[in-house]
Design an enzyme around this catalytic site. Structure first.
Site, mmCIF file in Angstrom:
data_model
loop_
_atom_site.group_PDB
_atom_site.id
_atom_site.type_symbol
_atom_site.label_atom_id
_atom_site.label_comp_id
_atom_site.label_asym_id
_atom_site.label_seq_id
_atom_site.Cartn_x
_atom_site.Cartn_y
_atom_site.Cartn_z
ATOM 1 N N ASP A 23 0.823 -1.213 0.000
ATOM 2 C CA ASP A 23 0.000 0.000 0.000
ATOM 3 C C ASP A 23 0.858 1.264 0.000
ATOM 4 O OD1 ASP A 23 0.961 -0.371 2.586
ATOM 5 O OD2 ASP A 23 -0.993 -0.713 3.475
ATOM 6 N N ASP A 50 -7.910 -2.986 14.231
ATOM 7 C CA ASP A 50 -9.266 -3.282 13.770
ATOM 8 C C ASP A 50 -9.275 -4.489 12.818
ATOM 9 O OD1 ASP A 50 -8.033 -2.194 11.560
ATOM 10 O OD2 ASP A 50 -9.435 -0.523 11.316
ATOM 11 N N HIS A 107 -7.343 -4.786 10.142
ATOM 12 C CA HIS A 107 -7.007 -4.493 8.749
ATOM 13 C C HIS A 107 -5.691 -5.152 8.360
ATOM 14 C CE1 HIS A 107 -4.983 -0.512 10.143
ATOM 15 N NE2 HIS A 107 -4.024 -1.355 9.823
ATOM 16 N N GLU A 142 -9.815 -1.988 5.446
ATOM 17 C CA GLU A 142 -10.462 -1.737 6.722
ATOM 18 C C GLU A 142 -11.699 -2.623 6.870
ATOM 19 O OE1 GLU A 142 -9.039 0.266 8.785
ATOM 20 O OE2 GLU A 142 -8.188 2.015 7.803
HETATM 21 P P1 PGA Z 1 2.051 -1.785 13.040
HETATM 22 O O1 PGA Z 1 0.880 -1.666 11.974
HETATM 23 O O2 PGA Z 1 2.979 -2.856 12.525
HETATM 24 O O3 PGA Z 1 2.687 -0.431 13.046
HETATM 25 O O4 PGA Z 1 1.402 -2.177 14.323
HETATM 26 C C1 PGA Z 1 0.270 -2.800 11.464
HETATM 27 C C2 PGA Z 1 -0.849 -2.394 10.564
HETATM 28 O O5 PGA Z 1 -1.530 -1.386 10.848
HETATM 29 O O6 PGA Z 1 -1.075 -3.080 9.552
#
Ligand code: PGA
Length: 246
Positions: A68, A137, A139, A144
């Protein structure tokens, strides 16, 4: 097949993830790796750099496709995911940067940028091993809750919780966080040959457990991975405690 690896701490989880990526690279030196940003994979990338410096792995024939990118940020912006990848991995190994792909957040034609990215993933033969983090959440990438499982690369409006979590990179100022992103869809992710998802820290314990022990639902995007034939779930004790009993 879903394999769970509960490692002692973040360092050992990062080494385990690097083991799985290294094995893929050794068995297939021209692998296509799907890569991720966020805090979680940073230790894995450091471990891969160390193994490269020791001459144990090479990225010379590797192709990479990132999950992304923020809409509106180019590679010279230090909050873009292209910048993150250069800084945390690509600048330190022998990868050919012309074969490192990140969705184009600057293309004014968003739909065209999404279609182009799906074409790129297809033209390199698809992803052999996709590395993922997981959001609070559920994702994966920027998919999302509520997104369907059948999307390819698409544009998403970021949820408030994601904007809040990411604002730490903008000095806590939520108004500066881009509100849209371009992301591989769940269908793109699911088309990878193998998936390696990482979760570390007590704050990820509930969501990683729901993703793999709860119902398969677009309300928890990562739960789609229960339907994938080859998944490695790697994390520390704090995150994996409910998934793997001693
Ligand atoms: P993080 O993010 O590794 O910074 O916890 C993971 C994500 O939001 O996919």
């Amino acid at each position: 097949m879903i394999r769970f690896y509960k490692e002692h701490d973040y360092g050992s989880a990062s080494r385990r993830a690097a083991d799985i990526l290294s094995a893929q690279m050794i068995l297939k030196p021209d692998s296509v790796l799907g890569l991720a940003t966020g805090s979680t994979p940073v230790g894995t990338y450091q471990e891969l750099i160390r193994r490269y410096q020791e001459g144990r792995i090479s990225f010379a024939e590797i192709t990479s496709c990132n999950l992304d990118e923020y809409v509106g940020l180019g590679g010279d912006n230090d909050q873009s995911y292209r910048y993150f990848m250069n800084h945390n991995l690509f600048d330190h190994v022998d990868i050919d940067k012309s074969r490192t792909f990140v969705p184009d957040g600057l293309d004014p034609d968003h739909e065209a940028a999404c279609r182009k990215y799906d074409e790129i993933v297809k033209s390199v033969g698809g992803v052999d091993l996709q590395l993922l983090g997981i959001g609070h959440d559920g994702h994966i990438g920027f998919n999302e809750p509520g997104d369907s499982f059948d999307k390819g690369t698409h544009i998403v409006d970021l949820q408030e919780s994601t904007i809040r979590a990411n604002s730490r990179f903008w000095g806590g100022d939520e108004s500066k966080v881009p509100k849209q992103a371009i992301t591989m869809g769940i269908a793109t992710v699911m088309s990878a040959g193998k998936i390696l998802i990482m979760a570390c820290g007590e704050d990820k314990r509930d969501i990683i457990t729901r993703a793999f022990r709860g119902p398969i639902t677009p309300k928890v995007p990562a739960s789609a991975l229960q339907l994938h034939p080859c998944v490695f779930v790697v994390g520390d004790e704090a995150a994996m405690g409910d998934l793997v009993k001693d």
